[in-house]
Scaffold this motif. Structure first.
Motif, PDB file in Angstrom:
ATOM      1  N   LEU A  68       0.836  -1.201   0.000  1.00 38.85           N
ATOM      2  CA  LEU A  68       0.000   0.000   0.000  1.00 38.85           C
ATOM      3  C   LEU A  68       0.871   1.251   0.000  1.00 38.85           C
ATOM      4  O   LEU A  68       0.628   2.202  -0.757  1.00 38.85           O
ATOM      5  CB  LEU A  68      -0.914  -0.011   1.229  1.00 38.85           C
ATOM      6  CG  LEU A  68      -1.789   1.221   1.465  1.00 38.85           C
ATOM      7  CD1 LEU A  68      -2.795   1.383   0.342  1.00 38.85           C
ATOM      8  CD2 LEU A  68      -2.501   1.118   2.812  1.00 38.85           C
ATOM      9  N   ALA A  69       1.916   1.248   0.835  1.00 39.66           N
ATOM     10  CA  ALA A  69       2.810   2.397   0.912  1.00 39.66           C
ATOM     11  C   ALA A  69       3.508   2.649  -0.426  1.00 39.66           C
ATOM     12  O   ALA A  69       3.654   3.798  -0.858  1.00 39.66           O
ATOM     13  CB  ALA A  69       3.845   2.186   2.016  1.00 39.66           C
ATOM     14  N   ALA A  70       3.932   1.578  -1.090  1.00 42.93           N
ATOM     15  CA  ALA A  70       4.624   1.722  -2.372  1.00 42.93           C
ATOM     16  C   ALA A  70       3.715   2.369  -3.412  1.00 42.93           C
ATOM     17  O   ALA A  70       4.148   3.241  -4.184  1.00 42.93           O
ATOM     18  CB  ALA A  70       5.109   0.363  -2.859  1.00 42.93           C
ATOM     19  N   ILE A  79      -4.526   7.487   4.861  1.00 41.13           N
ATOM     20  CA  ILE A  79      -4.696   6.098   4.428  1.00 41.13           C
ATOM     21  C   ILE A  79      -3.685   5.183   5.113  1.00 41.13           C
ATOM     22  O   ILE A  79      -4.036   4.115   5.645  1.00 41.13           O
ATOM     23  CB  ILE A  79      -4.565   5.989   2.899  1.00 41.13           C
ATOM     24  CG1 ILE A  79      -5.706   6.743   2.203  1.00 41.13           C
ATOM     25  CG2 ILE A  79      -4.558   4.527   2.459  1.00 41.13           C
ATOM     26  CD1 ILE A  79      -5.549   6.840   0.699  1.00 41.13           C
ATOM     27  N   LEU A  80      -2.435   5.584   5.133  1.00 37.26           N
ATOM     28  CA  LEU A  80      -1.395   4.705   5.662  1.00 37.26           C
ATOM     29  C   LEU A  80      -1.444   4.580   7.175  1.00 37.26           C
ATOM     30  O   LEU A  80      -1.238   3.491   7.721  1.00 37.26           O
ATOM     31  CB  LEU A  80      -0.020   5.203   5.229  1.00 37.26           C
ATOM     32  CG  LEU A  80       0.345   4.914   3.779  1.00 37.26           C
ATOM     33  CD1 LEU A  80       1.709   5.486   3.446  1.00 37.26           C
ATOM     34  CD2 LEU A  80       0.344   3.410   3.509  1.00 37.26           C
ATOM     35  N   LEU A  81      -1.712   5.662   7.878  1.00 39.57           N
ATOM     36  CA  LEU A  81      -1.757   5.589   9.329  1.00 39.57           C
ATOM     37  C   LEU A  81      -2.938   4.752   9.808  1.00 39.57           C
ATOM     38  O   LEU A  81      -2.846   4.060  10.827  1.00 39.57           O
ATOM     39  CB  LEU A  81      -1.825   6.995   9.920  1.00 39.57           C
ATOM     40  CG  LEU A  81      -0.539   7.816   9.768  1.00 39.57           C
ATOM     41  CD1 LEU A  81      -0.765   9.256  10.214  1.00 39.57           C
ATOM     42  CD2 LEU A  81       0.594   7.192  10.563  1.00 39.57           C
ATOM     43  N   ARG A  82      -4.019   4.812   9.083  1.00 38.25           N
ATOM     44  CA  ARG A  82      -5.158   3.949   9.427  1.00 38.25           C
ATOM     45  C   ARG A  82      -4.817   2.481   9.208  1.00 38.25           C
ATOM     46  O   ARG A  82      -5.283   1.608   9.934  1.00 38.25           O
ATOM     47  CB  ARG A  82      -6.373   4.339   8.585  1.00 38.25           C
ATOM     48  CG  ARG A  82      -7.090   5.592   9.043  1.00 38.25           C
ATOM     49  CD  ARG A  82      -8.180   5.979   8.066  1.00 38.25           C
ATOM     50  NE  ARG A  82      -9.025   7.064   8.559  1.00 38.25           N
ATOM     51  CZ  ARG A  82      -9.967   7.663   7.852  1.00 38.25           C
ATOM     52  NH1 ARG A  82     -10.180   7.285   6.595  1.00 38.25           N
ATOM     53  NH2 ARG A  82     -10.699   8.630   8.377  1.00 38.25           N
ATOM     54  N   THR A 131      -5.397  -1.553  -5.865  1.00 33.30           N
ATOM     55  CA  THR A 131      -4.780  -1.935  -4.598  1.00 33.30           C
ATOM     56  C   THR A 131      -5.512  -1.408  -3.374  1.00 33.30           C
ATOM     57  O   THR A 131      -5.656  -2.134  -2.383  1.00 33.30           O
ATOM     58  CB  THR A 131      -3.319  -1.432  -4.567  1.00 33.30           C
ATOM     59  OG1 THR A 131      -2.631  -1.934  -5.706  1.00 33.30           O
ATOM     60  CG2 THR A 131      -2.620  -1.902  -3.304  1.00 33.30           C
ATOM     61  N   LEU A 132      -5.948  -0.165  -3.393  1.00 27.83           N
ATOM     62  CA  LEU A 132      -6.563   0.422  -2.212  1.00 27.83           C
ATOM     63  C   LEU A 132      -7.895  -0.243  -1.909  1.00 27.83           C
ATOM     64  O   LEU A 132      -8.681  -0.517  -2.814  1.00 27.83           O
ATOM     65  CB  LEU A 132      -6.768   1.931  -2.405  1.00 27.83           C
ATOM     66  CG  LEU A 132      -5.603   2.835  -2.006  1.00 27.83           C
ATOM     67  CD1 LEU A 132      -4.356   2.519  -2.809  1.00 27.83           C
ATOM     68  CD2 LEU A 132      -5.988   4.306  -2.180  1.00 27.83           C
ATOM     69  N   LYS A 133      -8.135  -0.487  -0.635  1.00 28.15           N
ATOM     70  CA  LYS A 133      -9.382  -1.106  -0.218  1.00 28.15           C
ATOM     71  C   LYS A 133     -10.542  -0.130  -0.404  1.00 28.15           C
ATOM     72  O   LYS A 133     -10.364   1.083  -0.334  1.00 28.15           O
ATOM     73  CB  LYS A 133      -9.294  -1.529   1.251  1.00 28.15           C
ATOM     74  CG  LYS A 133      -8.315  -2.661   1.509  1.00 28.15           C
ATOM     75  CD  LYS A 133      -8.337  -3.063   2.975  1.00 28.15           C
ATOM     76  CE  LYS A 133      -7.386  -4.232   3.231  1.00 28.15           C
ATOM     77  NZ  LYS A 133      -7.398  -4.629   4.661  1.00 28.15           N
ATOM     78  N   PRO A 134     -11.745  -0.669  -0.635  1.00 26.14           N
ATOM     79  CA  PRO A 134     -12.908   0.219  -0.781  1.00 26.14           C
ATOM     80  C   PRO A 134     -13.099   1.083   0.457  1.00 26.14           C
ATOM     81  O   PRO A 134     -12.805   0.666   1.583  1.00 26.14           O
ATOM     82  CB  PRO A 134     -14.076  -0.758  -0.961  1.00 26.14           C
ATOM     83  CG  PRO A 134     -13.446  -2.008  -1.475  1.00 26.14           C
ATOM     84  CD  PRO A 134     -12.091  -2.087  -0.835  1.00 26.14           C
TER      85      PRO A 134
END
Length: 454
Positions: free
Chosen positions: A16-18, A127-130, A189-192
């Motif tokens: 996700l981070a990439a 997004i990433l911290l969650r 890649t990102l979740k809904p």
């Protein structure tokens, strides 16, 4: 989500981070590339320097005005949707800039780019911290901040190559493959997004905070042009911006949750983000000018001579794990000490290139460690629902601190240049930067020093 060990980011979070870091690379590369090409843009579009500077200023103002809306938009429409919207806006703005027919159209299209760029970083952090959880924020920030390190290293080189061998339009077209790939990967890649919140946008609050930020930052960009803070072109926009900002605070707008400042670590971190703009990021303005004016190097050579700072920043990625283990305070203090140590050689005229290169590696490591650890301090004690507001607020403080720092050191440098030779003027200016860095240790003492309870 499962993890192999509590001290490592799992594969899903790294993936996700990439994907997100790829998208963030576009605006960060763009800023440095455009800076290199400012002179060329003026020549090609037959515009004076005062007008061409608006290519950067309009982008910066639009970016600042977009930041306050990111927290609300992520909650209202979903972070995934807004990330894709931000990328699409930046892509559209880039393509329009590439087909601009005169300086006025280019400046207008840079506004579209700036809106997209302003939305990106706060939404990326949200997004990433969650996804990662608070106990591994340091390691996560080590990944998230990579674009901020890669941009200054690659930007001047890419900008020089594009301007030297292709049309100026390619400094904007180069964003297209990055943005398109980032959008495709984000969709896959990102979740809904979860069910969006139904909160209404506080339009009066937005009409206060966005012009407030634009006025303050615009006024600060005029400091160098008018030789100080005392000119009406500086005081009027800054004063108007501060009045609007005060009105926004008194209104207690839900657009930005000001109760976050009741958390000591968040308040200390945001204060530190502002103060580091003077000694740490303000000095970034001095470095390329130092090599060009005090050492007589070309723009391309100056960019290459700054590469050691980027290398030092990459070496400091271990600071993320150290922050998770020992807390933000010791890492920030150590980073400030390294930054000071790496800046000291620049405060002496005639320092050898070899010593300056070593100093830049040290300075880059310290700068990176501070940046990582202070962001950990901002987020580690907050609940997940506060992350969008916190992301917007930290980004605002970074922008304001950087603008104030650059303006302040620009005035100091101009005053020094009027009475001293360039090498001595820069030496004195860097001495001021060291002093500002030392002052930043005060809020650092209020950061947590131990690992947060899990």
């Amino acid at each position: 989500m499962t993890t192999a060990t509590p001290d490592r980011l799992d594969r899903a979070v790294l993936k996700l981070a990439a994907v997100l870091v790829l998208g963030a690379l576009a605006p960060l590369l763009d800023s440095t590339i455009v800076t290199v090409a400012i002179h060329t843009l003026g020549a090609e579009l037959h515009a004076p320097v005062s007008t061409v500077q608006w290519v950067s200023t309009a982008y910066l103002l639009a970016l600042a005005m977009a930041i306050p809306i990111t927290g609300w938009s992520a909650n209202r429409f979903g972070a995934k949707r807004m990330w894709i919207v931000a990328l699409a806006l930046f892509l559209a703005g880039s393509m329009l800039c590439g087909v601009a027919w005169n300086i006025g159209s280019l400046i207008a299209f840079r506004v579209i780019q700036g809106i997209g760029g302003g939305l990106m970083l706060p939404i990326l952090q949200t997004i990433l911290l969650r996804a990662a959880g608070r106990e591994r924020i340091g390691r996560l920030m080590a990944v998230v901040t990579l674009p901020a390190l890669i941009g200054p290293i690659l930007g001047p080189v890419i900008g020089g190559l594009l301007v030297g061998h292709l049309s100026w339009r390619w400094i904007f077209y180069v964003n297209a493959p990055i943005c398109i790939l980032a959008i495709v990967l984000a969709i896959r890649t990102l979740k809904p997004d979860p069910e969006p919140a139904a909160a209404a946008l506080d339009v009066p609050g937005l009409l206060l905070i966005s012009p407030a930020l634009a006025g303050i930052i615009y006024g600060l960009t005029q400091v160098g042009t008018h030789g100080g803070f005392g000119h009406v072109a500086v005081l009027v926009p800054i004063g108007a911006g501060l009045i609007l900002l005060l009105a926004f605070i008194l209104r207690r707008s839900p657009l930005i949750d000001l109760t976050l400042f009741r958390t000591r670590s968040f308040a200390a971190s945001t204060a530190l983000l502002f103060l580091t703009g003077f000694g740490l990021y303000g000095a970034m303005l001095l470095l390329p000018l130092f090599y060009q004016q005090a050492r007589g190097e070309t723009v391309t050579a100056a960019g290459l001579l700054l590469v050691p700072q980027g290398i030092g920043s990459l070496l400091a990625r271990v600071a993320g794990g150290l922050t998770d283990r020992f807390g933000p305070r010791p890492v920030v203090l150590a980073g400030l000490a390294l930054t000071t140590l790496g800046t000291i050689p620049f405060a002496f005229a005639g320092t050898s290139y070899a010593l300056l290169a070593i100093a830049l590696v040290i300075r880059g490591a310290g700068l990176s460690a501070v940046n990582l650890a202070v962001m950990v301090g901002a987020f580690r004690e907050l609940d997940p629902q506060h992350i969008p507001d916190a992301s917007s607020t930290t980004r605002i403080m970074q922008q304001l601190g950087g603008a104030f720092g650059a303006a302040t050191l620009a005035v100091i440098l101009q005053n020094q240049l009027t009475g001293h030779q360039a090498p001595d003027a820069y030496a004195h200016s860097f001495a001021w930067a060291i002093g500002f860095t030392v002052i930043a240790t005060i809020p650092a003492l209020f950061l947590p020093k131990r690992r947060a309870l899990e």
